[in-house]
Design a protein around this motif. Structure first.
Motif, PDB file in Angstrom:
ATOM      1  N   ILE A 124       0.077   5.356  13.309  1.00  0.00           N
ATOM      2  CA  ILE A 124      -0.329   4.008  12.927  1.00  0.00           C
ATOM      3  C   ILE A 124      -0.554   3.910  11.425  1.00  0.00           C
ATOM      4  O   ILE A 124      -0.123   2.946  10.774  1.00  0.00           O
ATOM      5  CB  ILE A 124      -1.593   3.597  13.708  1.00  0.00           C
ATOM      6  N   ASP A 125      -1.190   4.915  10.849  1.00  0.00           N
ATOM      7  CA  ASP A 125      -1.401   4.910   9.398  1.00  0.00           C
ATOM      8  C   ASP A 125      -0.069   4.910   8.654  1.00  0.00           C
ATOM      9  O   ASP A 125       0.119   4.169   7.672  1.00  0.00           O
ATOM     10  CB  ASP A 125      -2.226   6.134   8.973  1.00  0.00           C
ATOM     11  N   SER A 126       0.845   5.719   9.126  1.00  0.00           N
ATOM     12  CA  SER A 126       2.157   5.799   8.491  1.00  0.00           C
ATOM     13  C   SER A 126       2.913   4.482   8.649  1.00  0.00           C
ATOM     14  O   SER A 126       3.577   4.019   7.711  1.00  0.00           O
ATOM     15  CB  SER A 126       2.966   6.945   9.109  1.00  0.00           C
ATOM     16  N   LEU A 127       2.801   3.868   9.829  1.00  0.00           N
ATOM     17  CA  LEU A 127       3.480   2.601  10.073  1.00  0.00           C
ATOM     18  C   LEU A 127       2.939   1.503   9.174  1.00  0.00           C
ATOM     19  O   LEU A 127       3.703   0.734   8.574  1.00  0.00           O
ATOM     20  CB  LEU A 127       3.322   2.215  11.550  1.00  0.00           C
ATOM     21  N   LEU A 128       1.611   1.419   9.063  1.00  0.00           N
ATOM     22  CA  LEU A 128       1.012   0.388   8.207  1.00  0.00           C
ATOM     23  C   LEU A 128       1.450   0.554   6.752  1.00  0.00           C
ATOM     24  O   LEU A 128       1.752  -0.421   6.061  1.00  0.00           O
ATOM     25  CB  LEU A 128      -0.515   0.448   8.313  1.00  0.00           C
ATOM     26  N   GLU A 129       1.488   1.798   6.298  1.00  0.00           N
ATOM     27  CA  GLU A 129       1.932   2.060   4.927  1.00  0.00           C
ATOM     28  C   GLU A 129       3.394   1.656   4.740  1.00  0.00           C
ATOM     29  O   GLU A 129       3.770   1.051   3.728  1.00  0.00           O
ATOM     30  CB  GLU A 129       1.747   3.546   4.611  1.00  0.00           C
ATOM     31  N   TYR A 130       4.222   1.974   5.752  1.00  0.00           N
ATOM     32  CA  TYR A 130       5.642   1.632   5.641  1.00  0.00           C
ATOM     33  C   TYR A 130       5.854   0.126   5.658  1.00  0.00           C
ATOM     34  O   TYR A 130       6.701  -0.403   4.910  1.00  0.00           O
ATOM     35  CB  TYR A 130       6.444   2.279   6.775  1.00  0.00           C
ATOM     36  N   LEU A 131       5.109  -0.599   6.496  1.00  0.00           N
ATOM     37  CA  LEU A 131       5.274  -2.046   6.575  1.00  0.00           C
ATOM     38  C   LEU A 131       4.962  -2.727   5.251  1.00  0.00           C
ATOM     39  O   LEU A 131       5.577  -3.744   4.897  1.00  0.00           O
ATOM     40  CB  LEU A 131       4.398  -2.615   7.703  1.00  0.00           C
ATOM     41  N   GLU A 132       3.995  -2.189   4.518  1.00  0.00           N
ATOM     42  CA  GLU A 132       3.707  -2.735   3.187  1.00  0.00           C
ATOM     43  C   GLU A 132       4.923  -2.595   2.278  1.00  0.00           C
ATOM     44  O   GLU A 132       5.290  -3.515   1.537  1.00  0.00           O
ATOM     45  CB  GLU A 132       2.498  -2.017   2.574  1.00  0.00           C
ATOM     46  N   LYS A 133       5.557  -1.451   2.324  1.00  0.00           N
ATOM     47  CA  LYS A 133       6.759  -1.232   1.514  1.00  0.00           C
ATOM     48  C   LYS A 133       7.904  -2.136   1.996  1.00  0.00           C
ATOM     49  O   LYS A 133       8.675  -2.655   1.177  1.00  0.00           O
ATOM     50  CB  LYS A 133       7.179   0.235   1.596  1.00  0.00           C
TER      51      LYS A 133
END
Length: 635
Positions: free
Chosen positions: A452-461
């Motif tokens: 989830i942390d990785s997904l949230l970071e990727y969605l920002e990008k």
């Protein structure tokens, strides 16, 4: 890990109750043929059965449940329903495929085990439109050195007989065909040319079915591995199963001890033109010692519509039991009408006014209303689409987009785009987290937190990368490629084996890029996604494409002889199609007749009659539905 529930303590999930007969099927331990009419809740029944088996340990880990559907959207809907009912963790052991993707997956996984004579190259092309005409045309292009026939013999081939020889029988393990006729020799040439010649390998979905059956027949270890994985099998829309598809089921599971649940309704058998096997219900009962169970409740349609459906059903099956409507009719909307117009212009004007009223007065959304055509939606709906546009209502022909949106690859990519563009997308969030968790292979809470942390970071990008991008395919394609790099393209293909070999993955990817580009135009990304998914537009489709779907209101345009040109020769199947169209409706059905309309390209109006299709009007009349004059029209 969730604790198993004792079988006797298990209760249906997410629903108040089940029809008693359905509840017995859900808990059953033997193969069953479920006769499920329109609105009987077959998807819910299969989802509840999956819940029972997974939650009680009746299907113990690591064994899995295999569900095979006829349509892509049906396979997707069933997969989603199971996840909703028993949770994403248990749903990872539920595999929902179409027959096409299931057979292609077998071929892709075990390509090297195929006999040399029918082993394609790994980079084969997928022929999405393989049919009788295409097969005949390809035979004419086979070089003389690779053909058993002369040019004159090839020109004289019977197209239908050639097609039957090509796909109508199991493949010979040794590659030695019984070539008694010109068509049989041409069929052998065609298999060889498509798989081993012509500048590369090309395979159609019917071919995948025959190749998958050959693999299982000739490789006991592969068949045994499949049977050990799947001791429980669901077969959806079983009435439309073809000889190729049922042959694959028999080879895979007959005599294995697997428990099969087949669900279908012979009164909705409308795929005879595509090879639906007559008598498949009886064969299944015999082959798998299956018990037949009829369902009698209808959870979709109101009482009046169910009563009319029963009238049609009795014509198709005199032994059919009257269904019981379980729909609350408190809002008072419960109608069936047949409207006759002088021409398609007056028809379109009136229907557009009616649709506008339903949206404004009744609060319906455009996608609550479906327009059905027996054939040629672009032609039969042209005037209506213009009339809807004139009153500010969008509409869209769904036939091609329906298949694209049901693809797992499309669903994955669109979910990412929606999460990047919109504030709240709980369904996309749930699917995306479940997908990443499944591909990661670690179901622990710590692993999911990292995901989830990785997904949230990727969605920002991803949000930043979408800003300012044009509508060009050259701009959109790298965005989607980047998403799949984050997901893990190779892992995704393993999870969805229909994409493992060949160019099917590339075909779907390119089609989605093109669709997004066309929809982007001057819209922002939110509007682009709405356009691709048809949000706020009235769907228009053929009856065949409407199978498995339901709408508050259904408008059937063109209850006329020219639209039902095969009615005289195939009255039962055409009546089945009429039954399917009628039974998509929850609250309201409107049929139309136009005294003149374009029926082909060019737009010239042609006079219409309702002579051949009179039995359909008589059926409605016997149920109390008479023809009314549309505005400025004579009945």
């Amino acid at each position: 890990m969730k604790t198993e529930v004792a079988k006797e303590r298990w209760s249906p999930v997410g629903v108040t109750d089940l029809e008693p007969a359905a509840d017995k099927v859900v808990r059953g331990e033997r193969s069953t043929l479920v006769h499920a009419g329109p609105g009987a809740g077959k998807t819910e029944l299969l989802a509840q059965r999956a819940c029972f088996l997974l939650q009680t340990g009746a299907c113990p880990d690591p064994r899995r449940i295999l569900a095979i559907s006829f349509k892509r959207d049906a396979a997707r809907n069933l997969r989603e329903r199971v996840a909703q009912r028993c949770g994403r963790e248990l749903a990872t052991r539920f595999d929902s495929y179409t027959f096409d993707s299931f057979s292609k997956g077998i071929v892709d996984r075990f390509l090297s085990a195929l006999p040399t004579w029918c082993r394609p190259a790994q980079d084969y092309r997928v022929l999405d439109k393989l049919n009788e005409k295409y097969a005949f045309e390809v035979v004419q292009t086979i070089p003389d050195d690779n053909s058993q026939l002369t040019d004159r013999q090839r020109q004289g081939l019977n197209t239908k007989v050639l097609w039957k020889a090509f796909l109508g029988r199991p493949l010979p393990a040794d590659g030695k065909w019984v070539n008694a006729s010109d068509e049989e020799r041409a069929a052998a040439d065609l298999w060889s040319f498509l798989l081993r010649g012509g500048g590369g390998s090309a395979i159609g979905f019917g071919m995948f079915g025959r190749m998958a059956s050959l693999l299982l027949r000739t490789n006991p270890l592969i068949r045994s591995a499949l049977q050990k994985s799947y001791r429980v099998v669901f077969l959806d829309e079983f009435q439309d199963t073809t000889a190729i598809q049922y042959g694959l089921v028999r080879v895979a599971f007959m005599g294995s001890g697997a428990v099969l649940t087949a669900v279908g309704d012979d009164k909705q058998r409308i795929m005879g033109w595509a090879g639906a096997l007559r008598g498949v219900f009886g064969e299944f009962v015999k082959d798998f010692a299956a018990k037949s169970v009829p369902l009698t409740r209808n959870y979709r349609s109101t009482a009046k519509l169910v009563r009319i459906q029963s009238v049609i059903a009795k014509v198709l099956d005199p032994a059919a039991v009257d269904a019981e409507s379980m729909v609350d009719g408190a809002d008072g909307i419960d109608e069936c009408r047949v409207l006759a117009f002088n021409d398609d212009a007056s028809e379109a004007k009136k229907l557009a006014e009616m649709i506008a009223t339903w949206i404004e007065r009744d609060g319906l959304k455009p996608r609550d209303i479906c327009v059905l055509c027996r054939q040629k939606p672009p032609v039969y709906s042209e005037a209506l689409r213009d009339a809807l546009s004139a009153v500010g209502i969008r509409s869209r022909i769904e036939n091609e987009m329906q298949d694209l949106l049901a693809e797992p690859l499309s669903e994955c990519l669109l979910d990412f785009l929606k999460l990047a563009c919109r504030e709240r997308e709980p369904e996309s969030w749930g699917r995306t987290c479940a997908l990443l968790g499944e591909l990661g292979g670690d179901p622990s809470e710590n692993a999911m937190r990292r995901i989830i942390d990785s997904l949230l970071e990727y969605l920002e990008k991803l949000r930043a990368s979408l800003a300012g991008k044009s509508a060009s395919e050259a701009d959109i394609e790298p965005i989607l490629e980047n998403i799949m790099r984050f997901v893990g393209e190779d892992d995704f293909k393993v999870a969805h084996p229909q994409y493992l070999q060949g160019d099917w993955y590339a075909q779907i990817f390119k089609t989605l890029v093109k669709s997004l580009s066309q929809a982007r135009d001057s819209r922002d990304w939110r509007g682009t996604l709405d356009e691709v998914e048809g949000v706020d537009s009235v769907p228009i489709m053929t009856t065949h494409k409407s199978k498995g779907l339901e709408y508050h209101t259904v408008i059937f345009v063109g209850l006329e002889d020219s639209a039902h040109w095969t009615f005289a020769d195939n009255q039962k199947e055409e009546t089945c199609g009429f039954f399917v169209a009628f039974s998509r409706a929850m609250k309201r059905v409107v049929f139309t007749f136009s005294g003149a309309r374009p029926t082909g390209r060019g737009g010239n109006r042609v006079g219409q009659v309702r002579v051949t299709v009179k039995p359909l009007y008589d059926l409605l009349g016997s149920a109390g539905v008479e023809i009314e004059a549309g505005e400025e029209a004579d009945p």
